[in-house]
Scaffold this motif. Structure first.
Motif, PDB file in Angstrom:
ATOM      1  N   LYS A 173      39.806  29.978   2.215  1.00  0.00           N
ATOM      2  CA  LYS A 173      39.609  31.169   2.791  1.00  0.00           C
ATOM      3  C   LYS A 173      40.162  30.909   4.683  1.00  0.00           C
ATOM      4  CE  LYS A 173      36.295  34.560   4.290  1.00  0.00           C
ATOM      5  NZ  LYS A 173      35.668  34.684   5.235  1.00  0.00           N
ATOM      6  N   ASP A 174      39.131  29.482   4.849  1.00  0.00           N
ATOM      7  CA  ASP A 174      39.372  29.484   6.190  1.00  0.00           C
ATOM      8  C   ASP A 174      41.217  29.143   6.638  1.00  0.00           C
ATOM      9  OD1 ASP A 174      40.002  27.352   4.512  1.00  0.00           O
ATOM     10  OD2 ASP A 174      39.225  25.731   6.031  1.00  0.00           O
ATOM     11  N   ARG A 175      41.817  28.709   5.554  1.00  0.00           N
ATOM     12  CA  ARG A 175      43.307  28.902   5.354  1.00  0.00           C
ATOM     13  C   ARG A 175      44.111  30.351   5.851  1.00  0.00           C
ATOM     14  NH1 ARG A 175      47.949  25.558   5.009  1.00  0.00           N
ATOM     15  NH2 ARG A 175      46.311  23.525   5.690  1.00  0.00           N
ATOM     16  N   ARG A 176      43.357  31.039   4.974  1.00  0.00           N
ATOM     17  CA  ARG A 176      44.557  32.457   5.166  1.00  0.00           C
ATOM     18  C   ARG A 176      43.487  32.918   6.061  1.00  0.00           C
ATOM     19  NH1 ARG A 176      41.501  32.336   0.025  1.00  0.00           N
ATOM     20  NH2 ARG A 176      40.236  34.264   0.548  1.00  0.00           N
ATOM     21  N   ASP A 177      42.200  33.172   6.708  1.00  0.00           N
ATOM     22  CA  ASP A 177      41.914  33.401   8.113  1.00  0.00           C
ATOM     23  C   ASP A 177      42.544  33.207   8.962  1.00  0.00           C
ATOM     24  OD1 ASP A 177      40.275  35.251   6.551  1.00  0.00           O
ATOM     25  OD2 ASP A 177      38.410  33.690   7.347  1.00  0.00           O
ATOM     26  N   GLU A 178      42.795  31.897   9.122  1.00  0.00           N
ATOM     27  CA  GLU A 178      43.336  31.095  10.284  1.00  0.00           C
ATOM     28  C   GLU A 178      45.016  31.956  10.242  1.00  0.00           C
ATOM     29  OE1 GLU A 178      46.153  26.638  11.670  1.00  0.00           O
ATOM     30  OE2 GLU A 178      44.777  27.604   9.894  1.00  0.00           O
ATOM     31  N   LEU A 179      45.942  32.081   9.218  1.00  0.00           N
ATOM     32  CA  LEU A 179      47.046  32.507   9.133  1.00  0.00           C
ATOM     33  C   LEU A 179      46.861  33.770   9.680  1.00  0.00           C
ATOM     34  CD1 LEU A 179      48.431  30.760   6.528  1.00  0.00           C
ATOM     35  CD2 LEU A 179      48.991  29.497   8.924  1.00  0.00           C
ATOM     36  N   VAL A 180      46.376  34.842   8.857  1.00  0.00           N
ATOM     37  CA  VAL A 180      45.971  35.746   9.388  1.00  0.00           C
ATOM     38  C   VAL A 180      45.877  36.225  10.614  1.00  0.00           C
ATOM     39  CG1 VAL A 180      45.385  37.599   9.289  1.00  0.00           C
ATOM     40  CG2 VAL A 180      45.913  37.150   7.101  1.00  0.00           C
ATOM     41  N   GLU A 181      45.193  35.397  11.788  1.00  0.00           N
ATOM     42  CA  GLU A 181      44.916  35.276  12.735  1.00  0.00           C
ATOM     43  C   GLU A 181      45.551  35.228  13.851  1.00  0.00           C
ATOM     44  OE1 GLU A 181      41.736  33.031  16.033  1.00  0.00           O
ATOM     45  OE2 GLU A 181      42.101  32.773  14.156  1.00  0.00           O
ATOM     46  N   VAL A 182      46.621  34.483  13.681  1.00  0.00           N
ATOM     47  CA  VAL A 182      47.388  33.520  13.988  1.00  0.00           C
ATOM     48  C   VAL A 182      48.843  35.543  13.946  1.00  0.00           C
ATOM     49  CG1 VAL A 182      49.708  32.741  14.533  1.00  0.00           C
ATOM     50  CG2 VAL A 182      47.430  31.199  13.927  1.00  0.00           C
ATOM     51  N   ILE A 183      48.859  36.014  13.144  1.00  0.00           N
ATOM     52  CA  ILE A 183      50.113  36.703  12.928  1.00  0.00           C
ATOM     53  C   ILE A 183      49.228  37.297  13.554  1.00  0.00           C
ATOM     54  CG2 ILE A 183      51.228  37.854  11.194  1.00  0.00           C
ATOM     55  CD1 ILE A 183      51.100  35.973   9.318  1.00  0.00           C
ATOM     56  N   GLU A 184      48.797  37.804  13.246  1.00  0.00           N
ATOM     57  CA  GLU A 184      47.278  39.173  14.176  1.00  0.00           C
ATOM     58  C   GLU A 184      48.012  39.558  15.816  1.00  0.00           C
ATOM     59  OE1 GLU A 184      43.696  39.880  12.375  1.00  0.00           O
ATOM     60  OE2 GLU A 184      44.611  41.077  11.058  1.00  0.00           O
ATOM     61  N   ALA A 185      47.228  37.834  16.227  1.00  0.00           N
ATOM     62  CA  ALA A 185      47.428  37.558  17.274  1.00  0.00           C
ATOM     63  C   ALA A 185      48.717  38.089  18.029  1.00  0.00           C
ATOM     64  CB  ALA A 185      46.864  36.541  18.001  1.00  0.00           C
ATOM     65  N   ALA A 186      50.013  37.010  17.177  1.00  0.00           N
ATOM     66  CA  ALA A 186      51.560  37.707  17.487  1.00  0.00           C
ATOM     67  C   ALA A 186      51.811  38.986  18.047  1.00  0.00           C
ATOM     68  CB  ALA A 186      52.041  36.783  16.552  1.00  0.00           C
ATOM     69  N   LEU A 187      51.471  39.545  16.401  1.00  0.00           N
ATOM     70  CA  LEU A 187      51.766  40.904  17.238  1.00  0.00           C
ATOM     71  C   LEU A 187      51.352  41.309  18.240  1.00  0.00           C
ATOM     72  CD1 LEU A 187      51.329  42.292  13.008  1.00  0.00           C
ATOM     73  CD2 LEU A 187      53.844  41.915  14.310  1.00  0.00           C
ATOM     74  N   ASP A 188      49.680  41.651  18.224  1.00  0.00           N
ATOM     75  CA  ASP A 188      48.993  42.016  19.517  1.00  0.00           C
ATOM     76  C   ASP A 188      50.229  41.354  20.952  1.00  0.00           C
ATOM     77  OD1 ASP A 188      46.981  43.555  21.136  1.00  0.00           O
ATOM     78  OD2 ASP A 188      46.277  41.664  21.848  1.00  0.00           O
ATOM     79  N   ILE A 189      50.846  41.050  21.001  1.00  0.00           N
ATOM     80  CA  ILE A 189      51.434  40.113  21.922  1.00  0.00           C
ATOM     81  C   ILE A 189      52.770  40.672  22.185  1.00  0.00           C
ATOM     82  CG2 ILE A 189      52.391  37.673  23.121  1.00  0.00           C
ATOM     83  CD1 ILE A 189      50.411  36.333  21.846  1.00  0.00           C
ATOM     84  N   ILE A 190      53.628  41.219  21.379  1.00  0.00           N
ATOM     85  CA  ILE A 190      54.562  41.216  21.255  1.00  0.00           C
ATOM     86  C   ILE A 190      54.527  43.488  21.288  1.00  0.00           C
ATOM     87  CG2 ILE A 190      56.547  42.448  19.326  1.00  0.00           C
ATOM     88  CD1 ILE A 190      56.091  39.614  18.157  1.00  0.00           C
ATOM     89  N   ASN A 191      53.749  43.641  21.086  1.00  0.00           N
ATOM     90  CA  ASN A 191      53.355  45.211  20.963  1.00  0.00           C
ATOM     91  C   ASN A 191      52.446  45.209  22.329  1.00  0.00           C
ATOM     92  OD1 ASN A 191      54.581  45.829  18.287  1.00  0.00           O
ATOM     93  ND2 ASN A 191      51.772  44.902  17.890  1.00  0.00           N
TER      94      ASN A 191
END
Length: 539
Positions: A173-191
């Protein structure tokens, strides 16, 4: 006579008595002269001794009191300063704890306003230590920390041991949460771009919003004394324009490093293949090249450097046939009448290009690649900054994997990332993407090396010891097809050892090799079981 003696003795006695009294008087006079008056030691010098003495002692007392008051004030200031510093540290810890508990996007958004200055300086110093903006000079190939690659659903990892797999879903779960957090953070930066991102400030209705569906691939690696570096790529609809977001977690909240646009539509890749013989394998390579490079990508130039005369005509005819059938002319065949040397062939292919700087992919004839790999090759290289050393997934001997060579499926169906199907070839450095200018500036291959291996390791070490960033990561779209290896007697001891090592690891997985080693024991067990079954049936 007696009467005369008495007066003389009396005179002598009186004389001694007089001398004694005189000495006593002199001593008394001396004492009176040298001894001060009795009250002099109690009064300070001066005409008004008693009044001046009180002022003197009052001044001394006042001076001591002022000194103690100043010391007390200084201690109070130090205590107040320590209390303030303690409060600031407590606030920092509280902020870090809150950011740890909040979702990734919120934590990233609040970083700018809430992080104290000195903490922010420390986190940025961690970015400077990591290989984000420039490469670190490393002593050998073992010092590099490779990346691991991932998509929205899979992670491609090098460290497997005996239980993990080369391709896995992020189970923990911690690995999934880490990758999801990173993708969401990158999307927030781009958008929600900043001015420093260099993105045109279009109207919100006109700006294209990115979603998780636009995420194409990501890389990450963790260095124990620095933090975790993430490289994420998002593709637009035309598939030739990408957004590249770099994030860094310095053992704390995520920090934005940069957000840039990457245009790959005009980037041509010059695929250089050194070859000697192996015509059938080359025809298989051309089949893959035609499907991926000509029919899909169409931004490729193929350079084949052929050693010797045997098989040269077949290779030439196959290239001409492909050219006429696909209307493709972006290829070069360079015959070389020399003994085969992989480094020499790649060097000839690199120098043969005369159209300025170009992105090169050093490739072998037994490599199978996908369209996604070509995009990865373009994204992870930059002239005078980055070179790309992908880790190839090497397939095992299909005769062992599938029990019999005749039972093996077509090559396209063998391209799977399974533990019993292949392994990440992390000891191989032959497949690489780099710009021609970087290759020439670094000095190219060691042309004194003949035959198999070593020359690619020497080139890899040159880049490690330079200021360029070396990207090393497993790539899902790059496969090494199995073929029988022949280790020639002419090889040096180091080359021969590396060749045997590669040959041994290329045959089968740990479990399949174990089955081969204990095959006689297994067959004996099966015979015993069959005999017991037959005996029970007869009874």
């Amino acid at each position: 006579m007696p009467r005369r003696g008495l007066p003389l003795q009396g005179r002598v006695r009186w004389l001694f008595l007089g001398l004694f009294l005189l000495l006593v008087l002199l001593l008394f006079a001396y004492l009176l002269e040298c001894t001060p008056p009795g009250d002099v030691s109690m009064v300070p010098p001066g005409p008004a001794g008693e009044t001046y003495g009180k002022e003197y002692y009052q001044a001394l007392l006042q001076e001591q009191e002022e000194r103690h008051l100043n010391r007390a004030a200084s201690l109070k200031r130090q205590i107040a300063q320590l209390k303030q510093e303690l409060q600031e540290v407590s606030e920092k810890l509280k902020i870090l704890q809150e950011k740890k508990e909040l979702p990734g996007v919120q934590g990233l958004a609040e970083t700018k306003d809430q992080e104290p200055g000195d903490l922010l300086e420390y986190l940025h110093s961690q970015i400077d230590k990591a290989e984000v903006n420039t490469g670190a000079r490393l002593p050998s190939e073992y010092a590099l920390v490779p990346f691991e690659s991932f998509t929205s659903s899979k992670v491609y990892q090098l460290e497997m041991g005996l239980t993990r797999h080369p391709e896995e879903k992020p189970v923990r779960k911690d690995r999934r949460d880490e990758l999801v957090e990173v993708i969401e953070a990158a999307l927030d930066i781009i958008n929600n771009p900043d001015e420093e991102d260099g993105v045109e400030d279009d109207m919100p209705m006109q700006r294209q919003m990115y979603t998780e569906g636009h995420f194409t691939e990501g890389l990450y690696r963790t260095e124990r004394d620095k933090g975790t570096l993430y490289e994420l790529f998002f593709a637009k609809e035309d598939a030739s324009s990408f957004r590249h977001v770099t994030l860094f977690r310095p053992f704390g909240p995520l920090m934005k490093v940069r957000s840039t646009s990457v245009e790959t539509s005009g980037l041509i890749i010059n695929i250089i293949v050194p070859l000697a013989g192996r015509v059938e394998t080359f025809l298989q390579f051309l089949h893959n090249f035609r499907e991926v490079c000509i029919q899909q990508d169409r931004r490729i130039h193929l350079t084949v450097v052929y050693f010797g005369q045997e098989g040269l005509q077949e290779v030439k005819l196959s290239l001409e046939k492909m050219s006429s059938e696909e209307s493709f002319s972006n290829y070069t065949l360079i015959p070389v009448d020399e003994e085969f040397s992989r480094g020499r062939g790649l060097d000839i292919g690199a120098h043969a290009w005369n159209k300025g700087n170009v992105l090169m992919f050093f490739c072998d004839v037994d490599i199978h690649f996908t369209l996604e790999f070509l995009n990865t090759c373009r994204l992870h290289t930059s002239p005078n900054k980055k070179v790309f050393y992908p880790v190839v997934f090497s397939l095992y001997n299909p005769a062992i994997v599938y029990g019999n060579l005749e039972l093996a499926p077509p090559v396209e169906l063998q391209l799977i990332h399974k533990k019993d199907a292949g392994f990440w070839r992390d000891f191989g450095f032959g497949m690489t993407c780099q710009y021609r200018s970087d290759f020439l500036n670094i000095g190219g291959f060691d042309l004194e090396v003949k035959g198999w291996g070593v020359e690619d390791v020497h080139l890899y070490r040159k880049y490690l010891r330079s200021d360029l960033i070396v990207i090393r990561t497993p790539v899902s779209g790059l496969f090494h097809l199995w073929h029988e290896k022949q280790c020639a007697d002419e090889l040096t001891p180091e080359q021969y050892r590396m060749c045997i090592q590669s040959k041994a690891m290329n045959e089968a997985s740990h479990s399949h090799l174990g089955m081969l080693v204990f095959r006689e024991e297994i067959e004996a067990h099966l015979r015993k079981q069959a005999f017991k079954t037959q005996s029970k049936t007869e009874e």
